[in-house]
Design a protein around this motif. Structure first.
Motif, short mmCIF file in Angstrom:
data_model
loop_
_atom_site.label_atom_id
_atom_site.label_comp_id
_atom_site.label_asym_id
_atom_site.label_seq_id
_atom_site.Cartn_x
_atom_site.Cartn_y
_atom_site.Cartn_z
N ALA A 130 -28.91 -9.48 4.80
CA ALA A 130 -27.55 -9.86 5.22
C ALA A 130 -27.07 -8.77 6.14
N TYR A 131 -26.99 -7.61 5.72
CA TYR A 131 -26.27 -6.49 6.51
C TYR A 131 -27.23 -6.46 7.81
N GLU A 132 -28.59 -6.32 7.94
CA GLU A 132 -29.24 -6.23 9.13
C GLU A 132 -29.03 -7.35 9.87
N GLN A 133 -28.76 -8.65 9.52
CA GLN A 133 -28.25 -9.71 10.16
C GLN A 133 -26.93 -9.60 10.87
N ALA A 134 -25.99 -8.94 9.98
CA ALA A 134 -24.58 -8.75 10.51
C ALA A 134 -24.83 -7.70 11.69
#
Length: 191
Positions: A130-134
Motif C-alpha cells: 500500500a505504501y509503494e502504491q501511494a
C-alpha cells in the motif's frame, strides 16, 4: 494630403491598439485556463501526499504492532511524516517527501529481513504494498503537475499577460521533484 496621412496614422494606431487588446484578451483567457489546470494538478498532488502520509503511518503502526521495529525506527518515520505533512512551496514539499521516502525505505529493508526471519507476515507485506502504491500515486500526480508547469510559466511571463497575471495574483509555479523521482528540475528562481 496631410489629412490623409494623419487619417492613415490614426487608423494604424487604432489597429495596433485593437490588436494589443485582442492579444491581451486571448492570452488572458489562456492564462486563466492554465491557472485552473495547474491548481487542479496541485490539488491532485496534495491529495496523493495525504494518501502517502497515511500509508507511511499505517506501515509503521502495523510493523510496530508486530514488534518488527525499534522505538527509534518508529520515531524516525513518525517524525518524517509529521515534517512532510507541513505546507510549503512545491520544492520544499518535494524535499520533505523525499526524506520521508528515505526513512520508509530504510525501514523497508529492516522489515524485509524481519519478515524473512519469521517466515513472512502478510499484514506487513500488504502495508508495504500500500505504501509503494501511494508513492506511485505521488509520482503520477507529480508528473502531471510538472508537465503543466513550463507552459503555465511561459504564460505568466508573456507580454500580453502581465496585466492579467497581476490582476489574478498569479506567480510562476515551481516544479515538484521528490528525490526518488529524480531531482532533474530547477527552481523557477534559478531560471
Amino acid at each position: 494630403m496631410t489629412a490623409t496621412w494623419i487619417g492613415v496614422i490614426v487608423v494604424l494606431v487604432l489597429l495596433l491598439v485593437a490588436a494589443y487588446y485582442y492579444g491581451v484578451g486571448v492570452r488572458g483567457c489562456h492564462l486563466e485556463a492554465a491557472g485552473e489546470n495547474i491548481d487542479d494538478a496541485w490539488r491532485a498532488v496534495e491529495a496523493s501526499l495525504v494518501g502517502h502520509h497515511e500509508a507511511a503511518e499505517t506501515l509503521i503502526r502495523t510493523a510496530d504492532e508486530h514488534g518488527l521495529v525499534t522505538g527509534a525506527q518508529r520515531e524516525a518515520v513518525e517524525s518524517a511524516v509529521a515534517d512532510a505533512a507541513r505546507t510549503g512551496t512545491p520544492s520544499d514539499r518535494a524535499r520533505r517527501e523525499s526524506r520521508l521516502n528515505e526513512a520508509v525505505t530504510a525501514l523497508g529493508a529492516v522489515l524485509d529481513a524481519s519478515c524473512r526471519a519469521r517466515g513472512g507476515d502478510a499484514e506487513v507485506k500488504a502495508a508495504q504494498a500500500a505504501y509503494e502504491q501511494a508513492w506511485d500515486d505521488v509520482d503520477t500526480a507529480g508528473a502531471r503537475y510538472n508537465y503543466l508547469v513550463p507552459g503555465y510559466n511561459r504564460l505568466t511571463h508573456g507580454v500580453f499577460n502581465t496585466a492579467h497575471t497581476r490582476r489574478l495574483g498569479r506567480r510562476a509555479a515551481e516544479n515538484f521533484f521528490p528525490g526518488a523521482m529524480g531531482e532533474i528540475g530547477t527552481s523557477v528562481a534559478d531560471l
